[in-house]
Design an enzyme around this catalytic site. Structure first.
Site, PDB file in Angstrom:
ATOM      1  N   TYR A   1      23.756  75.374  30.595  1.00 45.09           N
ATOM      2  CA  TYR A   1      22.761  75.117  29.548  1.00 45.09           C
ATOM      3  C   TYR A   1      21.468  74.671  30.234  1.00 45.09           C
ATOM      4  O   TYR A   1      21.304  73.506  30.594  1.00 45.09           O
ATOM      5  CB  TYR A   1      23.215  74.023  28.571  1.00 45.09           C
ATOM      6  CG  TYR A   1      24.528  74.264  27.860  1.00 45.09           C
ATOM      7  CD1 TYR A   1      25.138  75.524  27.854  1.00 45.09           C
ATOM      8  CD2 TYR A   1      25.171  73.225  27.188  1.00 45.09           C
ATOM      9  CE1 TYR A   1      26.348  75.731  27.204  1.00 45.09           C
ATOM     10  CE2 TYR A   1      26.383  73.432  26.529  1.00 45.09           C
ATOM     11  CZ  TYR A   1      26.965  74.678  26.546  1.00 45.09           C
ATOM     12  OH  TYR A   1      28.169  74.880  25.906  1.00 45.09           O
TER      13      TYR A   1
ATOM     14  N   SER B   1      38.234  75.874  29.705  1.00 47.06           N
ATOM     15  CA  SER B   1      37.552  76.579  28.614  1.00 47.06           C
ATOM     16  C   SER B   1      37.644  78.077  28.860  1.00 47.06           C
ATOM     17  O   SER B   1      37.560  78.525  30.007  1.00 47.06           O
ATOM     18  CB  SER B   1      36.087  76.114  28.592  1.00 47.06           C
ATOM     19  OG  SER B   1      35.341  76.810  27.634  1.00 47.06           O
ATOM     20  N   ASN B   2      37.840  78.837  27.799  1.00 38.51           N
ATOM     21  CA  ASN B   2      37.888  80.304  27.880  1.00 38.51           C
ATOM     22  C   ASN B   2      39.058  80.834  28.713  1.00 38.51           C
ATOM     23  O   ASN B   2      39.006  81.952  29.217  1.00 38.51           O
ATOM     24  CB  ASN B   2      36.568  80.860  28.449  1.00 38.51           C
ATOM     25  CG  ASN B   2      35.380  80.508  27.586  1.00 38.51           C
ATOM     26  OD1 ASN B   2      35.282  80.936  26.438  1.00 38.51           O
ATOM     27  ND2 ASN B   2      34.464  79.691  28.113  1.00 38.51           N
TER      28      ASN B   2
ATOM     29  N   TYR C   1      35.218  76.418  19.596  1.00 40.70           N
ATOM     30  CA  TYR C   1      33.780  76.698  19.518  1.00 40.70           C
ATOM     31  C   TYR C   1      33.575  77.890  18.590  1.00 40.70           C
ATOM     32  O   TYR C   1      34.534  78.567  18.221  1.00 40.70           O
ATOM     33  CB  TYR C   1      33.143  76.906  20.896  1.00 40.70           C
ATOM     34  CG  TYR C   1      33.633  78.078  21.710  1.00 40.70           C
ATOM     35  CD1 TYR C   1      33.277  79.386  21.388  1.00 40.70           C
ATOM     36  CD2 TYR C   1      34.416  77.887  22.842  1.00 40.70           C
ATOM     37  CE1 TYR C   1      33.707  80.456  22.142  1.00 40.70           C
ATOM     38  CE2 TYR C   1      34.859  78.953  23.611  1.00 40.70           C
ATOM     39  CZ  TYR C   1      34.495  80.232  23.256  1.00 40.70           C
ATOM     40  OH  TYR C   1      34.920  81.301  24.008  1.00 40.70           O
ATOM     41  N   PHE C   2      32.319  78.116  18.198  1.00 38.40           N
ATOM     42  CA  PHE C   2      31.982  79.188  17.255  1.00 38.40           C
ATOM     43  C   PHE C   2      32.617  78.933  15.887  1.00 38.40           C
ATOM     44  O   PHE C   2      33.082  79.864  15.229  1.00 38.40           O
ATOM     45  CB  PHE C   2      32.450  80.536  17.832  1.00 38.40           C
ATOM     46  CG  PHE C   2      31.587  81.713  17.454  1.00 38.40           C
ATOM     47  CD1 PHE C   2      30.205  81.601  17.428  1.00 38.40           C
ATOM     48  CD2 PHE C   2      32.156  82.941  17.125  1.00 38.40           C
ATOM     49  CE1 PHE C   2      29.415  82.683  17.084  1.00 38.40           C
ATOM     50  CE2 PHE C   2      31.369  84.031  16.784  1.00 38.40           C
ATOM     51  CZ  PHE C   2      29.994  83.897  16.769  1.00 38.40           C
ATOM     52  N   PRO C   3      32.663  77.656  15.414  1.00 32.03           N
ATOM     53  CA  PRO C   3      33.418  77.353  14.184  1.00 32.03           C
ATOM     54  C   PRO C   3      32.830  77.943  12.912  1.00 32.03           C
ATOM     55  O   PRO C   3      33.551  78.201  11.953  1.00 32.03           O
ATOM     56  CB  PRO C   3      33.418  75.825  14.130  1.00 32.03           C
ATOM     57  CG  PRO C   3      32.233  75.401  14.934  1.00 32.03           C
ATOM     58  CD  PRO C   3      32.070  76.437  16.002  1.00 32.03           C
ATOM     59  N   LEU C   4      31.504  78.167  12.887  1.00 31.13           N
ATOM     60  CA  LEU C   4      30.887  78.702  11.658  1.00 31.13           C
ATOM     61  C   LEU C   4      30.427  80.153  11.820  1.00 31.13           C
ATOM     62  O   LEU C   4      29.750  80.707  10.949  1.00 31.13           O
ATOM     63  CB  LEU C   4      29.718  77.812  11.218  1.00 31.13           C
ATOM     64  CG  LEU C   4      30.106  76.380  10.801  1.00 31.13           C
ATOM     65  CD1 LEU C   4      28.868  75.548  10.511  1.00 31.13           C
ATOM     66  CD2 LEU C   4      31.040  76.378   9.593  1.00 31.13           C
ATOM     67  N   VAL C   5      30.787  80.772  12.947  1.00 31.66           N
ATOM     68  CA  VAL C   5      30.505  82.198  13.195  1.00 31.66           C
ATOM     69  C   VAL C   5      29.038  82.536  12.907  1.00 31.66           C
ATOM     70  O   VAL C   5      28.725  83.322  12.008  1.00 31.66           O
ATOM     71  CB  VAL C   5      31.452  83.121  12.386  1.00 31.66           C
ATOM     72  CG1 VAL C   5      31.382  84.561  12.896  1.00 31.66           C
ATOM     73  CG2 VAL C   5      32.884  82.646  12.436  1.00 31.66           C
TER      74      VAL C   5
ATOM     75  N   LYS D   1      25.323  80.811   4.156  1.00 30.76           N
ATOM     76  CA  LYS D   1      23.875  81.004   4.301  1.00 30.76           C
ATOM     77  C   LYS D   1      23.412  82.403   3.892  1.00 30.76           C
ATOM     78  O   LYS D   1      22.236  82.623   3.656  1.00 30.76           O
ATOM     79  CB  LYS D   1      23.474  80.805   5.781  1.00 30.76           C
ATOM     80  CG  LYS D   1      23.420  79.356   6.203  1.00 30.76           C
ATOM     81  CD  LYS D   1      23.429  79.198   7.722  1.00 30.76           C
ATOM     82  CE  LYS D   1      22.169  79.679   8.392  1.00 30.76           C
ATOM     83  NZ  LYS D   1      22.105  79.214   9.808  1.00 30.76           N
TER      84      LYS D   1
END
Length: 310
Positions: A58, A155-156, A203-207, A214
């Site tokens: 990051y 992770s991953n 991760y990516f919980p709300l895609v 939204k």
């Protein structure tokens, strides 16, 4: 204040953390304001968010540096810092490296950037193709014995890589993709993580906002937008996903919150998941995410959502 324990570790965390890829993540987002990022971190800590999730990639260390600057203003013991490494610079590119020497060096460099004596949770961010995963984790365990890190995450990783990494029972946390539209982890990872007391952090919980209510069936995205490439956003499948998400509105209304709070609360209702780390770019988004911790879904709510997204 609610607290959750992370896996076998002694880390106690508020169940909503903060993903900080928009804090100094200039390589991920254009036109980021660093002061806004630092204020986001301050607001998180002030509002009881205890876990900050960052990574070397990051901003190529910049996110860690900015968090380190803010940490000086607070009691270090009040904050749980998670960071990750695996990206090694090679020419103009990055390659994944899980070698013991690289991981130990990465821990030391992260400590400097974060301006701290210890890191609460250190992840191997991505698996490489050649390092035995138990050797990689044992290198991090040496760092743990030296007091430089407090717990170990991966992770991953695939299930086989996770099993190899956890050969000596040293893995505390697995971070991987999981959401209502991709529930594969329930079959592949959850039986193993549950049995071995490894906390699963999705991760990516709300895609990309798709599960946040939204969008409408007519929503389109500009050319070049990454969402156009994601299967969940294509054609009839996108419309079907929108219809499902809209069916969550009555539950949200009943709990006096918005749809994303219901989705996030559903994840937290699972015994395998102790904490969520939704990202945010602004303090108001962060404050909004925190409301999730106050939502207690009924068994009826949980079953309805389970069947809707089966």
């Amino acid at each position: 204040m609610k607290k959750a324990k992370l896996g076998k570790s002694d880390l106690q965390v508020f169940p909503i953390g903060l993903g900080t890829n928009a804090v100094g993540g200039h390589n991920l987002y254009p036109n980021l304001n660093e002061e806004t990022g630092k204020e986001l971190v301050r607001e998180a800590i002030r509002n009881g968010v205890t876990m900050l999730d960052t990574a070397y990639i990051y901003g190529i260390g910049r996110s860690e540096e900015l968090i380190g600057e803010v940490l000086r203003e607070f009691n270090r013991e009040d904050v749980v810092i998670a960071t990750k490494a695996a990206h090694r610079k090679q020419g103009n590119d990055f390659v994944f490296d899980n070698s013991p020497d690289f991981l130990k060096k990465s821990v030391d460099e992260s400590l400097k950037r974060l301006n701290t004596d210890y890191i609460d949770l250190f992840y191997i961010h991505f698996p490489d193709e050649h390092t035995p995963k138990d050797e990689a984790v044992n290198a991090l365990n040496e760092m743990k014995k030296a007091g430089k890190i407090r717990s170990i995450g991966v992770s991953n990783f695939s299930l086989e890589q996770l099993k190899e990494a956890n050969k000596d029972g040293l893995v505390d946390v697995l971070q991987g993709e999981y959401n209502l539209l991709n529930r594969e982890a329930e079959k592949t990872f959850f039986p193993y993580t549950k049995e071995h007391n490894i906390s699963f952090i999705p991760y990516f919980p709300l895609v990309s906002g798709l599960l946040a209510g939204k969008y409408t069936e007519d929503t389109t995205f500009p050319e070049g937008d990454l969402r156009n490439e994601q299967e969940h956003f294509k054609g009839e499948r996108f419309k079907e996903n929108i219809r499902k998400v809209n069916k969550l509105a009555p539950i949200a209304e009943k709990h006096n919150v918005d749809i994303p709070h219901i989705v996030l609360a559903w994840y937290l209702a699972r015994p395998e998941i102790d904490i969520l780390i939704p990202g945010a770019k602004r303090a108001d988004q962060l404050i909004d995410n925190i409301k999730t911790a106050d939502v207690t879904l009924s068994q009826e709510d949980i079953s309805f959502i389970d069947k809707l997204f089966a």
